[in-house]
Motif scaffolding. Structure first.
Motif, mmCIF file in Angstrom:
data_model
loop_
_atom_site.group_PDB
_atom_site.id
_atom_site.type_symbol
_atom_site.label_atom_id
_atom_site.label_comp_id
_atom_site.label_asym_id
_atom_site.label_seq_id
_atom_site.Cartn_x
_atom_site.Cartn_y
_atom_site.Cartn_z
ATOM 1 N N MET A 1 14.493 43.893 17.603
ATOM 2 C CA MET A 1 14.176 44.905 16.613
ATOM 3 C C MET A 1 15.330 45.898 16.456
ATOM 4 O O MET A 1 15.577 46.386 15.360
ATOM 5 N N LEU A 2 16.034 46.184 17.545
ATOM 6 C CA LEU A 2 17.158 47.128 17.486
ATOM 7 C C LEU A 2 18.289 46.579 16.607
ATOM 8 O O LEU A 2 18.865 47.320 15.813
ATOM 9 N N ALA A 3 18.573 45.277 16.751
ATOM 10 C CA ALA A 3 19.620 44.663 15.918
ATOM 11 C C ALA A 3 19.238 44.719 14.443
ATOM 12 O O ALA A 3 20.088 44.956 13.578
ATOM 13 N N GLN A 4 17.965 44.533 14.161
ATOM 14 C CA GLN A 4 17.502 44.598 12.776
ATOM 15 C C GLN A 4 17.668 46.009 12.213
ATOM 16 O O GLN A 4 18.102 46.186 11.085
ATOM 17 N N ARG A 5 17.355 47.012 13.014
ATOM 18 C CA ARG A 5 17.537 48.400 12.573
ATOM 19 C C ARG A 5 19.004 48.699 12.296
ATOM 20 O O ARG A 5 19.332 49.392 11.340
ATOM 21 N N TRP A 6 19.894 48.198 13.157
ATOM 22 C CA TRP A 6 21.318 48.427 12.943
ATOM 23 C C TRP A 6 21.776 47.787 11.641
ATOM 24 O O TRP A 6 22.624 48.341 10.938
ATOM 25 N N MET A 7 21.230 46.631 11.310
ATOM 26 C CA MET A 7 21.586 45.995 10.046
ATOM 27 C C MET A 7 21.010 46.777 8.868
ATOM 28 O O MET A 7 21.626 46.828 7.806
ATOM 29 N N TRP A 8 19.843 47.374 9.031
ATOM 30 C CA TRP A 8 19.280 48.240 7.987
ATOM 31 C C TRP A 8 20.192 49.433 7.731
ATOM 32 O O TRP A 8 20.229 49.975 6.633
ATOM 33 N N ILE A 9 20.893 49.868 8.759
ATOM 34 C CA ILE A 9 21.787 51.023 8.643
ATOM 35 C C ILE A 9 23.177 50.595 8.163
ATOM 36 O O ILE A 9 23.727 51.159 7.223
ATOM 37 N N ALA A 10 23.755 49.580 8.799
ATOM 38 C CA ALA A 10 25.153 49.226 8.559
ATOM 39 C C ALA A 10 25.390 48.515 7.226
ATOM 40 O O ALA A 10 26.377 48.806 6.542
ATOM 41 N N TRP A 11 24.526 47.577 6.860
ATOM 42 C CA TRP A 11 24.793 46.785 5.658
ATOM 43 C C TRP A 11 24.739 47.617 4.370
ATOM 44 O O TRP A 11 25.684 47.559 3.581
ATOM 45 N N PRO A 12 23.682 48.404 4.121
ATOM 46 C CA PRO A 12 23.707 49.241 2.909
ATOM 47 C C PRO A 12 24.859 50.247 2.927
ATOM 48 O O PRO A 12 25.462 50.522 1.885
ATOM 49 N N ALA A 13 25.183 50.771 4.106
ATOM 50 C CA ALA A 13 26.290 51.720 4.209
ATOM 51 C C ALA A 13 27.614 51.044 3.862
ATOM 52 O O ALA A 13 28.477 51.643 3.220
ATOM 53 N N PHE A 14 27.775 49.796 4.258
ATOM 54 C CA PHE A 14 28.985 49.040 3.929
ATOM 55 C C PHE A 14 29.118 48.872 2.418
ATOM 56 O O PHE A 14 30.196 49.067 1.850
ATOM 57 N N LEU A 15 28.015 48.526 1.765
ATOM 58 C CA LEU A 15 28.038 48.355 0.314
ATOM 59 C C LEU A 15 28.351 49.670 -0.400
ATOM 60 O O LEU A 15 29.140 49.707 -1.352
ATOM 61 N N VAL A 16 27.744 50.761 0.059
ATOM 62 C CA VAL A 16 28.001 52.068 -0.541
ATOM 63 C C VAL A 16 29.453 52.487 -0.313
ATOM 64 O O VAL A 16 30.101 53.028 -1.214
ATOM 65 N N ALA A 17 29.988 52.225 0.867
ATOM 66 C CA ALA A 17 31.385 52.566 1.154
ATOM 67 C C ALA A 17 32.321 51.807 0.211
ATOM 68 O O ALA A 17 33.309 52.367 -0.276
ATOM 69 N N GLY A 18 32.019 50.547 -0.047
ATOM 70 C CA GLY A 18 32.832 49.776 -0.980
ATOM 71 C C GLY A 18 32.789 50.353 -2.386
ATOM 72 O O GLY A 18 33.820 50.455 -3.061
ATOM 73 N N LEU A 19 31.598 50.738 -2.828
ATOM 74 C CA LEU A 19 31.466 51.349 -4.155
ATOM 75 C C LEU A 19 32.197 52.684 -4.233
ATOM 76 O O LEU A 19 32.884 52.973 -5.216
ATOM 77 N N LEU A 20 32.037 53.504 -3.203
ATOM 78 C CA LEU A 20 32.737 54.794 -3.181
ATOM 79 C C LEU A 20 34.250 54.608 -3.208
ATOM 80 O O LEU A 20 34.963 55.353 -3.888
ATOM 81 N N GLU A 21 34.715 53.624 -2.460
ATOM 82 C CA GLU A 21 36.156 53.333 -2.424
ATOM 83 C C GLU A 21 36.663 53.016 -3.828
ATOM 84 O O GLU A 21 37.689 53.546 -4.268
ATOM 85 N N MET A 22 35.942 52.170 -4.541
ATOM 86 C CA MET A 22 36.356 51.806 -5.902
ATOM 87 C C MET A 22 36.302 53.006 -6.844
ATOM 88 O O MET A 22 37.219 53.218 -7.638
ATOM 89 N N LEU A 23 35.238 53.786 -6.754
ATOM 90 C CA LEU A 23 35.096 54.939 -7.644
ATOM 91 C C LEU A 23 36.151 56.007 -7.381
ATOM 92 O O LEU A 23 36.772 56.528 -8.313
ATOM 93 N N VAL A 24 36.343 56.351 -6.129
ATOM 94 C CA VAL A 24 37.285 57.420 -5.791
ATOM 95 C C VAL A 24 38.707 57.029 -6.173
ATOM 96 O O VAL A 24 39.423 57.790 -6.826
#
Length: 78
Positions: free
Chosen positions: A1-24
Motif C-alpha cells: 500500500m505504501l508503494a501505491q501511495r508513493w505512485m499516487w504522489i510521484a506520478w501526477p507530480a512528474f506530469l505537472v513538473a513536465g507541463l510547468l517546464e514547458m510553460l515556463v
C-alpha cells in the motif's frame, strides 16, 4: 500500500513538473535568469534540469499534502 501511495504522489507530480517546464521555458530564456543580481553560470540544459527537479519536488509536496489530508483521522493518529 505504501508503494501505491508513493505512485499516487510521484506520478501526477512528474506530469505537472513536465507541463510547468514547458510553460515556463516557452516564455523565459534560461540564459536571461539571474540569482541575486548575478548571472547563472550554468548551461541551458543544467537550468532545465534543475528547474524540472524543483518543479517536481514542489508538485510532490502538494500531492503528498493532498494525500495526507485525504486520510481518515484514525489512520493518521495511529
Amino acid at each position: 500500500m505504501l508503494a501505491q501511495r508513493w505512485m499516487w504522489i510521484a506520478w501526477p507530480a512528474f506530469l505537472v513538473a513536465g507541463l510547468l517546464e514547458m510553460l515556463v521555458f516557452a516564455f523565459i530564456d534560461p540564459q536571461d535568469l539571474h540569482w541575486f543580481s548575478q548571472d547563472l553560470d550554468l548551461s541551458r540544459q543544467a537550468i532545465y534540469t534543475l528547474a524540472f527537479f524543483a518543479f517536481w519536488f514542489l508538485a510532490m509536496l502538494s500531492s503528498a499534502l493532498t494525500t495526507l489530508l485525504s486520510l481518515p483521522s484514525a489512520e493518521v493518529n495511529r
